[in-house]
Design a protein around this motif. Structure first.
Motif, short mmCIF file in Angstrom:
data_model
loop_
_atom_site.label_atom_id
_atom_site.label_comp_id
_atom_site.label_asym_id
_atom_site.label_seq_id
_atom_site.Cartn_x
_atom_site.Cartn_y
_atom_site.Cartn_z
N PHE A 154 24.08 33.29 24.59
CA PHE A 154 22.74 32.70 24.66
C PHE A 154 22.47 31.89 23.39
N PRO A 155 21.61 30.88 23.49
CA PRO A 155 21.37 29.98 22.35
C PRO A 155 20.88 30.67 21.08
N ASP A 156 20.23 31.83 21.22
CA ASP A 156 19.70 32.50 20.03
C ASP A 156 20.75 33.34 19.31
N GLY A 157 22.00 33.32 19.80
CA GLY A 157 23.06 34.10 19.17
C GLY A 157 23.28 35.46 19.81
N SER A 158 22.46 35.81 20.79
CA SER A 158 22.69 37.06 21.51
C SER A 158 23.74 36.83 22.59
N ALA A 159 24.19 37.91 23.20
CA ALA A 159 25.20 37.79 24.25
C ALA A 159 25.06 38.97 25.21
N LEU A 160 25.40 38.71 26.44
CA LEU A 160 25.42 39.74 27.47
C LEU A 160 26.86 40.09 27.77
N MET A 161 27.24 41.34 27.54
CA MET A 161 28.57 41.83 27.90
C MET A 161 28.41 42.72 29.11
N LEU A 162 28.95 42.27 30.25
CA LEU A 162 28.69 42.93 31.52
C LEU A 162 30.00 43.32 32.21
N THR A 163 30.10 44.58 32.60
CA THR A 163 31.27 45.06 33.34
C THR A 163 31.15 44.64 34.80
N ILE A 164 32.14 43.88 35.27
CA ILE A 164 32.09 43.36 36.63
C ILE A 164 33.18 43.94 37.53
N ALA A 165 34.14 44.67 36.96
CA ALA A 165 35.22 45.22 37.78
C ALA A 165 35.90 46.38 37.06
N LYS A 166 36.62 47.18 37.83
CA LYS A 166 37.40 48.30 37.30
C LYS A 166 38.87 47.89 37.23
N ASP A 167 39.64 48.63 36.44
CA ASP A 167 41.07 48.36 36.30
C ASP A 167 41.86 49.16 37.34
N LYS A 168 42.78 48.48 38.00
CA LYS A 168 43.66 49.14 38.97
C LYS A 168 45.11 48.93 38.55
N ALA A 169 45.82 50.02 38.32
CA ALA A 169 47.22 49.95 37.91
C ALA A 169 48.12 49.67 39.10
N ARG A 170 49.36 49.29 38.81
CA ARG A 170 50.34 49.03 39.87
C ARG A 170 50.62 50.29 40.69
N THR A 171 50.27 51.46 40.16
CA THR A 171 50.45 52.72 40.87
C THR A 171 49.39 52.94 41.93
N GLY A 172 48.34 52.10 41.93
CA GLY A 172 47.23 52.28 42.85
C GLY A 172 46.07 53.03 42.25
N GLU A 173 46.24 53.61 41.07
CA GLU A 173 45.17 54.34 40.40
C GLU A 173 44.10 53.36 39.90
N VAL A 174 42.84 53.76 40.04
CA VAL A 174 41.72 52.94 39.59
C VAL A 174 41.02 53.66 38.44
N PHE A 175 40.75 52.91 37.37
CA PHE A 175 40.14 53.49 36.17
C PHE A 175 38.91 52.68 35.79
N SER A 176 37.99 53.35 35.11
CA SER A 176 36.80 52.66 34.63
C SER A 176 36.22 53.37 33.40
N GLU A 177 35.43 54.41 33.62
CA GLU A 177 34.69 55.03 32.53
C GLU A 177 35.26 56.37 32.08
N ASP A 178 36.34 56.80 32.69
CA ASP A 178 36.97 58.06 32.29
C ASP A 178 38.22 57.78 31.45
#
Length: 328
Positions: free
Chosen positions: A280-304
């Motif tokens: 944003f112009p005032d020097g602030s920023a929005l950091m937003l989680t939009i997706a989880k990580d999925k490994a090649r094994t099929g496991e899905v990770f996020s907040e754990d």
């Protein structure tokens, strides 16, 4: 009045009306649209706390929990806070609550100057590769979006390929203490050790997006980065700890499920998700989680936290390289 003149006047009126509509659309939706397109919200007209809040909240709808009741309640509370606000400082706390409700613990509204202040506390180590008793030891620290990502990636690939050409028998990818940052240079740096194709995926309720490696180039995760040096078919021990976070966890997952790789250490920090950062112009920023990580094994990770394949640290990693791959 001639017919031609009447037509010109009518056309002029239509064009004027369209221009007014365009200006109105740009005023209302412009900051959100420009943020999505360019990564930076741009305001036309008066930049009020209300417009700032609306832009943050509209962008937050893209978060992994953007359709949740918790976010709807937090958004309503933030909109109420805006009503009596005379400055952005009056609404930042309520907006941050809404951002976290939309994106989870990996999301936040960064105040002006905070990103620079945090840089002094971030991982300040430099990437490096050293050969120890026939094993290439790659120290892979965090790298921010403001760092020289190309130099970072080149340093790692050059070190790894030099170790390969010098006869090293395996590699350790040390992600301990890596607090994350820009995934592109990080994965490109260790790309000699990874096969071509999909390294991992970002998944949300609406889509799945691959992070791909081709040669020494990375696309789909962080800044697109390409370095050189080719591939090295070597056994890889990945070291992680409780400070391994965000894109470092994604780098860990890029090796997960490969026959020639195994991770060692303690559970990670638990920020295995994909973020968008909007400035944003005032020097602030929005950091937003939009997706989880999925490994090649099929496991899905996020907040754990992610559990490594094996407990133990350096000694366990080197013992595995020696026992399973005669690398000692």
């Amino acid at each position: 009045m001639s017919t031609a003149r009447k037509v010109l006047i009518a056309v002029g009126g239509v064009l004027a009306a369209l221009m007014l509509v365009a200006v109105a659309v740009a005023f209302v939706y412009g900051p959100t649209m420009t943020a999505k397109v360019s990564g930076t919200a741009r305001f036309w007209g008066t930049d009020t706390p209300s417009r700032y809040a609306k832009t943050v909240l509209d962008l937050s709808e893209e978060g992994i929990y953007g359709d949740s009741a918790e976010f709807r309640a937090a958004r309503a509370a933030a909109e109420d806070a805006v009503q009596g606000a005379s400055s952005r400082d009056d609404v930042r706390s309520a907006l941050n609550d809404a951002v976290k409700a939309a994106g989870g613990k990996h999301s936040k509204l960064i105040e002006p100057g905070a990103e620079q202040d945090n840089a002094s506390e971030a991982d300040t180590r430099s990437p490096s590769v050293n050969v120890r008793d026939g094993v290439a030891w790659a120290t892979v620290p965090g790298v921010s979006r403001h760092d020289d990502g190309q130099h970072y990636a080149d340093t790692l690939t050059k070190g790894l390929t030099a170790a390969r050409d010098g006869g090293a028998c395996g590699a350790v990818v040390d992600l301990r203490g890596n607090d994350g940052g820009d995934m592109g240079p990080m994965l490109a740096g260790v790309s000699p050790l990874l096969p071509d194709g999909t390294a991992l995926e970002f998944v949300s309720n609406a889509y799945s997006s691959p992070v791909t490696i081709e040669g020494n180039g990375v696309r789909g995760g962080g800044s697109p980065t390409t370095t050189s040096g080719g591939k090295w078919d070597a056994p890889v021990a990945v070291l992680v700890d409780g400070d391994t976070a965000s894109s470092a966890e994604a780098t860990m997952l890029a090796f997960r499920g490969l026959d020639h790789a195994k991770s060692f250490g303690t559970p990670t920090a638990g920020y295995a998700s994909a973020n968008m950062v909007y400035d944003f112009p005032d020097g602030s920023a929005l950091m937003l989680t939009i997706a989880k990580d999925k490994a090649r094994t099929g496991e899905v990770f996020s907040e754990d936290p992610i559990q490594p394949d094996e407990p133990g640290g350096e000694d366990a990693a080197l013992a595995w390289l020696a026992a399973e791959h005669s690398c000692a």
